[in-house]
Design a protein around this motif. Structure first.
Motif: not given
Length: 461
Positions: A249-252, A255-261, A289-292
């Motif tokens: 779940n964490v990987a998912h 992945r979503t915010p990193l892809t968006r960034l 970034y803070d959220r991640l």
């Protein structure tokens, strides 16, 4: 991992326990043999001395007799009681009679270091210089001053004790061998359960995580060890499964915010954005970034707490100071959201806990309360109770549906609100883990449409 064939025999537990068993047997057998030998020696010596005392008693019972009559009485007593073993000596100022004959006394007189008068009332053991026979000697005095010495010669006690010692010596070596064999057999039988634990550990080492130790069910220490080992394996298996599910779940979520960034950065570069546009993009990405970073930190904290490796730095501090600090942190958000935030706690209430960990718990719980309270109020209360401190965080928000109430502390369980993004699903799980690390508990009660109350109990020592 090394096999049994590579282990020296003297390093194996079975061999060591068998040797200890044999040593214990040897010491016990030696102590028992010495005790029996000493008992028999005392018994035989006491028996011979009792015979001599009885002869002396009978002789002294002869009253007002002439020397010749006493001589005859002594011979009669010798014949009745001891015959070949019993000898008598009558000592007067005029004579020294030795019965049955002086030759029977010769080898003993030379080693006596006292006169007959000095030996009155004493019990002596005298060893003959020629035959080595021991004489049990008692001495008494008659009314007319005559000194009577009665001795009982021991011809068999020493032989009996010698034979007993030889028999014990002959049995000693076979006894050691039998003790080694019996100890090895008993130890091997007792350690069968330990071998099963080892085999299960080897199967797990080779990748079979479903391996378990077969129990005997007899309830002994090895069986309890197997039960504990299986319980530990189940716990590890559960942790691994939870970790795997959480990582998925964490990987998912990552992945979503990193892809968006990445997409935002690529598009900005492709269209040749100006410096101002790049600065604006970076400013918008900072919150992501803070959220991640926050999510990764929560995953690490949760892993520490659930594995039992979280280090708590307990200190004593005023509970009200911590609650007011949290209130001050959320004051701007409360004002912006139109939420009435209040704190109630006695100034004298002292708390013993890890202050930073407890602050993290309160921050997560208040964040959760603000997330589901559109307007209304949020209240934090601290109070002393029997055995500890209770902290209650209550709100007048939307509440929690009954079907969701039992799962609010599950990892990655999220219930969103239409106008608010859902969290990571880790906050309340982390709160529960930290509270339990303190030895406390956390409960929740909620009524849909009216609000929710989270209650934390922390024991105080």
């Amino acid at each position: 991992m090394s096999s049994d064939s590579q282990t020296p025999w003297h390093s194996r537990l079975v061999a060591r326990l068998a040797i200890i068993h044999a040593l214990f047997f040897c010491v016990s057998a030696l102590a028992f043999s010495l005790a029996v030998y000493g008992y028999m020696q005392r018994t035989l010596e006491g028996r011979d001395m009792d015979i001599a005392r009885e002869a002396l008693r009978q002789f002294t019972a002869v009253k007002e007799a002439t020397d010749e009559e006493r001589y005859d009485a002594a011979l009669e007593i010798i014949n009745l009681i001891g015959s070949r073993r019993l000898i008598v000596r009558l000592v007067t100022p005029q004579s020294d009679e030795m019965l049955p004959s002086p030759e029977d006394w010769t080898e003993f007189l030379s080693v006596m270091d006292a006169t007959p008068a000095d030996m009155v009332g004493r019990n002596l053991i005298v060893e003959g210089v020629v035959s080595g026979v021991e004489l049990r000697l008692v001495t008494g005095r008659l009314d007319d001053g005559t000194i009577v010495q009665v001795g009982h010669r021991d011809f068999t006690s020493r032989t009996t004790l010698t034979m007993l010692g030889r028999a014990a010596a002959l049995c000693f070596l076979p006894g050691i061998v039998l003790a080694l064999l019996a100890g090895a057999a008993a130890t091997r039988t007792s350690l069968l359960g330990v071998s099963r634990v080892r085999e299960a550990a080897l199967r797990i080492y080779r990748g079979d995580l479903t391996a378990r130790v077969q129990r005997t069910g007899n309830g002994d220490e090895v069986d309890l060890l197997a039960a504990t080992f299986n319980l530990m394996l189940s716990r590890i298996d559960s942790l691994i499964e939870n970790m795997r599910r959480m990582l998925d779940n964490v990987a998912h979520d990552l992945r979503t915010p990193l892809t968006r960034l990445r997409t935002q950065a690529e598009m900005t570069l492709l269209k040749g954005a100006s410096v101002e546009e790049c600065r604006d993009l970076l400013a918008r990405q900072l919150s992501e970034y803070d959220r991640l970073v926050q999510m990764v930190g929560m995953v690490l904290d949760l892993s520490e707490a659930e594995s039992g490796t979280m280090q708590l730095r307990r200190t004593s501090f005023p509970m009200r100071d911590l609650l007011e600090e949290v209130e001050e942190f959320f004051a701007p958000l409360a004002e912006g959201e139109g939420i009435a935030l209040s704190v109630a706690c006695p100034k004298s209430l002292q708390m013993e806990a890890d202050r930073e960990r407890l602050r993290l718990v309160l921050l997560n719980m208040l964040d959760n309360a603000f997330r589901f309270t559109p307007g209304g109020s949020v209240r934090v209360e601290g109070a002393a109770t029997v055995g500890g401190v209770v902290i209650a965080v209550s709100d007048t928000g939307v509440g929690i549906a009954p079907e969701h109430l039992a799962r609010v502390f599950d990892k990655l369980f999220r219930v969103g609100r239409g106008d608010r993004p859902s969290g990571h699903g880790l906050g309340l799980s982390l709160c529960k883990a930290i509270v339990e690390q303190h030895g406390g508990s956390i409960d929740v009660a909620s009524t849909p449409g009216e609000g929710t109350v989270f209650s934390i109990f922390l024991p105080q020592h």
